[in-house]
Write a protein that holds these residues in place. Sequence first.
Motif, PDB file in Angstrom:
ATOM      1  N   ASP B  32       0.845  -1.213   0.054  1.00  0.00           N
ATOM      2  CA  ASP B  32      -0.013   0.098  -0.044  1.00  0.00           C
ATOM      3  C   ASP B  32       0.902   1.380  -0.186  1.00  0.00           C
ATOM      4  O   ASP B  32       1.924   1.306   0.842  1.00  0.00           O
ATOM      5  N   GLY B  33       0.547   2.247  -0.731  1.00  0.00           N
ATOM      6  CA  GLY B  33       1.244   3.386  -0.785  1.00  0.00           C
ATOM      7  C   GLY B  33       0.807   4.600  -2.012  1.00  0.00           C
ATOM      8  O   GLY B  33      -0.596   4.497  -2.166  1.00  0.00           O
ATOM      9  N   LEU B  34       1.782   4.810  -2.623  1.00  0.00           N
ATOM     10  CA  LEU B  34       1.603   6.163  -3.349  1.00  0.00           C
ATOM     11  C   LEU B  34       2.479   5.825  -4.711  1.00  0.00           C
ATOM     12  O   LEU B  34       3.672   5.517  -4.609  1.00  0.00           O
ATOM     13  N   CYS B  36       4.103   7.432  -8.067  1.00  0.00           N
ATOM     14  CA  CYS B  36       4.582   8.672  -8.667  1.00  0.00           C
ATOM     15  C   CYS B  36       5.161   8.356 -10.032  1.00  0.00           C
ATOM     16  O   CYS B  36       5.929   7.751 -10.181  1.00  0.00           O
ATOM     17  N   LEU B  95       0.029  11.171  -9.768  1.00  0.00           N
ATOM     18  CA  LEU B  95       0.206  10.383  -8.486  1.00  0.00           C
ATOM     19  C   LEU B  95      -1.059   9.353  -8.547  1.00  0.00           C
ATOM     20  O   LEU B  95      -2.087   9.715  -8.853  1.00  0.00           O
ATOM     21  N   VAL B  96      -1.026   8.145  -8.344  1.00  0.00           N
ATOM     22  CA  VAL B  96      -2.089   7.184  -7.987  1.00  0.00           C
ATOM     23  C   VAL B  96      -1.748   6.522  -6.762  1.00  0.00           C
ATOM     24  O   VAL B  96      -0.701   5.973  -6.486  1.00  0.00           O
ATOM     25  N   PRO B  97      -3.019   6.439  -5.943  1.00  0.00           N
ATOM     26  CA  PRO B  97      -2.747   5.548  -4.761  1.00  0.00           C
ATOM     27  C   PRO B  97      -2.573   4.099  -5.273  1.00  0.00           C
ATOM     28  O   PRO B  97      -2.962   3.545  -6.344  1.00  0.00           O
ATOM     29  N   VAL B  99      -3.159   0.205  -3.784  1.00  0.00           N
ATOM     30  CA  VAL B  99      -3.673  -0.609  -2.519  1.00  0.00           C
ATOM     31  C   VAL B  99      -3.726  -2.010  -3.042  1.00  0.00           C
ATOM     32  O   VAL B  99      -4.142  -2.361  -4.026  1.00  0.00           O
ATOM     33  N   LEU B 104      -4.676   2.034  -7.838  1.00  0.00           N
ATOM     34  CA  LEU B 104      -6.199   2.220  -7.568  1.00  0.00           C
ATOM     35  C   LEU B 104      -7.016   3.548  -8.628  1.00  0.00           C
ATOM     36  O   LEU B 104      -7.203   4.423  -8.099  1.00  0.00           O
ATOM     37  N   LEU B 105      -6.747   3.147  -9.802  1.00  0.00           N
ATOM     38  CA  LEU B 105      -7.228   4.010 -10.784  1.00  0.00           C
ATOM     39  C   LEU B 105      -8.869   3.683 -10.866  1.00  0.00           C
ATOM     40  O   LEU B 105      -9.153   2.614 -10.749  1.00  0.00           O
ATOM     41  N   GLY B 106      -9.605   4.643 -11.570  1.00  0.00           N
ATOM     42  CA  GLY B 106     -11.060   4.343 -11.478  1.00  0.00           C
ATOM     43  C   GLY B 106     -11.497   3.589 -12.945  1.00  0.00           C
ATOM     44  O   GLY B 106     -10.515   3.393 -13.573  1.00  0.00           O
ATOM     45  N   LYS B 127       8.186   6.044  -9.173  1.00  0.00           N
ATOM     46  CA  LYS B 127       8.658   5.587  -7.758  1.00  0.00           C
ATOM     47  C   LYS B 127       7.418   5.502  -7.065  1.00  0.00           C
ATOM     48  O   LYS B 127       6.446   5.959  -7.155  1.00  0.00           O
ATOM     49  N   LEU B 129       6.172   4.590  -3.235  1.00  0.00           N
ATOM     50  CA  LEU B 129       6.356   4.994  -1.934  1.00  0.00           C
ATOM     51  C   LEU B 129       5.291   4.119  -1.008  1.00  0.00           C
ATOM     52  O   LEU B 129       4.153   4.061  -1.178  1.00  0.00           O
ATOM     53  N   LYS B 130       5.836   3.684   0.075  1.00  0.00           N
ATOM     54  CA  LYS B 130       5.105   2.796   0.941  1.00  0.00           C
ATOM     55  C   LYS B 130       4.496   3.729   2.107  1.00  0.00           C
ATOM     56  O   LYS B 130       4.998   4.730   2.459  1.00  0.00           O
ATOM     57  N   GLY B 131       3.176   3.184   2.409  1.00  0.00           N
ATOM     58  CA  GLY B 131       2.808   4.066   3.383  1.00  0.00           C
ATOM     59  C   GLY B 131       1.082   3.766   3.587  1.00  0.00           C
ATOM     60  O   GLY B 131       0.471   3.262   2.888  1.00  0.00           O
TER      61      GLY B 131
END
Lengths: 131, 131, 131
Positions: B32-34, B36, B95-97, B99, B104-106, B127, B129-131
């Motif tokens: 999970d994260g983001l 870029c 940027l895309v979340p 999950v 997590l694109l629409g 890139k 990123l964890k979060g």
Amino acid sequence: MKSFALRTSRKEEMLDITEAVQRIVDESSIEDGLCCVFVPHTTAAVTINENADPSVKEDILSAATRLVPENWDYKHLEGNAHAHIKASLFGSSVLVPVVRRRLLLGTWQGIFFCEFDGPRSRTVSVKVLKG
Amino acid sequence: MKSFALRTSRKEEMLDITEAVQRIVDESSIEDGLCCVFVPHTTAAVTINENADPSVKEDILSAATRLVPENWDYKHLEGNAHAHIKASLFGSSVLVPVVRRRLLLGTWQGIFFCEFDGPRSRTVSVKVLKG
Amino acid sequence: MKSFALRTSRKEEMLDITEAVQRIVDESSIEDGLCCVFVPHTTAAVTINENADPSVKEDILSAATRLVPENWDYKHLEGNAHAHIKASLFGSSVLVPVVRRRLLLGTWQGIFFCEFDGPRSRTVSVKVLKG
């Protein structure tokens, strides 16, 4: 989160802030991650574009004014509606990957603060995330 | 930070890079994260838009040229000032979340590399990123 | 990753979602970091602009329609090609630094969901990253 101040000297202006942002990356202890440059203003923006030929900046500013002229019949009566619109078109933040403590910009890329309603005292916020 | 290369084949073009980006998310160990997606070029951009009807891409490219024509009286003399301006209007990153290891694109969203001054060899940096 | 739903009531509309985003920051246990607001739609966007004078929103929406009129000869035949183009010009995400659990917005800044093809039921995704 780190910030730095800058003073714009013209009504519309693009200022190269790449070195100031790199300095904040240097001062952080982060080797690899992502750097976010954020502008806390509504009549200014931040963008990434060519830092070699200065005429590119002039063309970007001229095109912005051609797209969104100052003299349309705006409802916002402070005379800077065009600057608000440009702010949303160019955006309030940019992201750059950080690799081995360096902003991973392309050869011709620089980070520019975009003033659309100057001259003013402005602030730029920079957040470096590890990852 | 991971990168991949691509080759554009037309002067202006939008290439769906969603799968290539998802592959990099797959290869990372991040649940999970983001994510870029960053374009290290000044006459190209990256955007998120509809990936179902290909005519949407054509409309976006036509509108961009209608907004910022190639033949304005630019100061930058390399003939690609319009491409620089489009790059700043569309932006150098998205940027895309993430999950459970998925972007997590629409339902209708895809990630598109936007070529405004091709054909060229280009690079895309990703890139996660964890979060 | 957290999401919230909203319902737009007009064809084109800017809705202030700052409080809803701050609530998600409140609920996270993150003191400092970066907040990403992401719109999983292709005919809507998210932007940061003035939240004081509501006429700024009207000017932004009018300018968007002036820049990208609904009646150009689009190839996409669903009648909302202009909304897709606006979505890419305004962008699908914004980033805001988080400091001591607060979105570090400027004095006049608010976060706005931009509806370009409503009225519709929409979703906003928010991811807060620690750092």
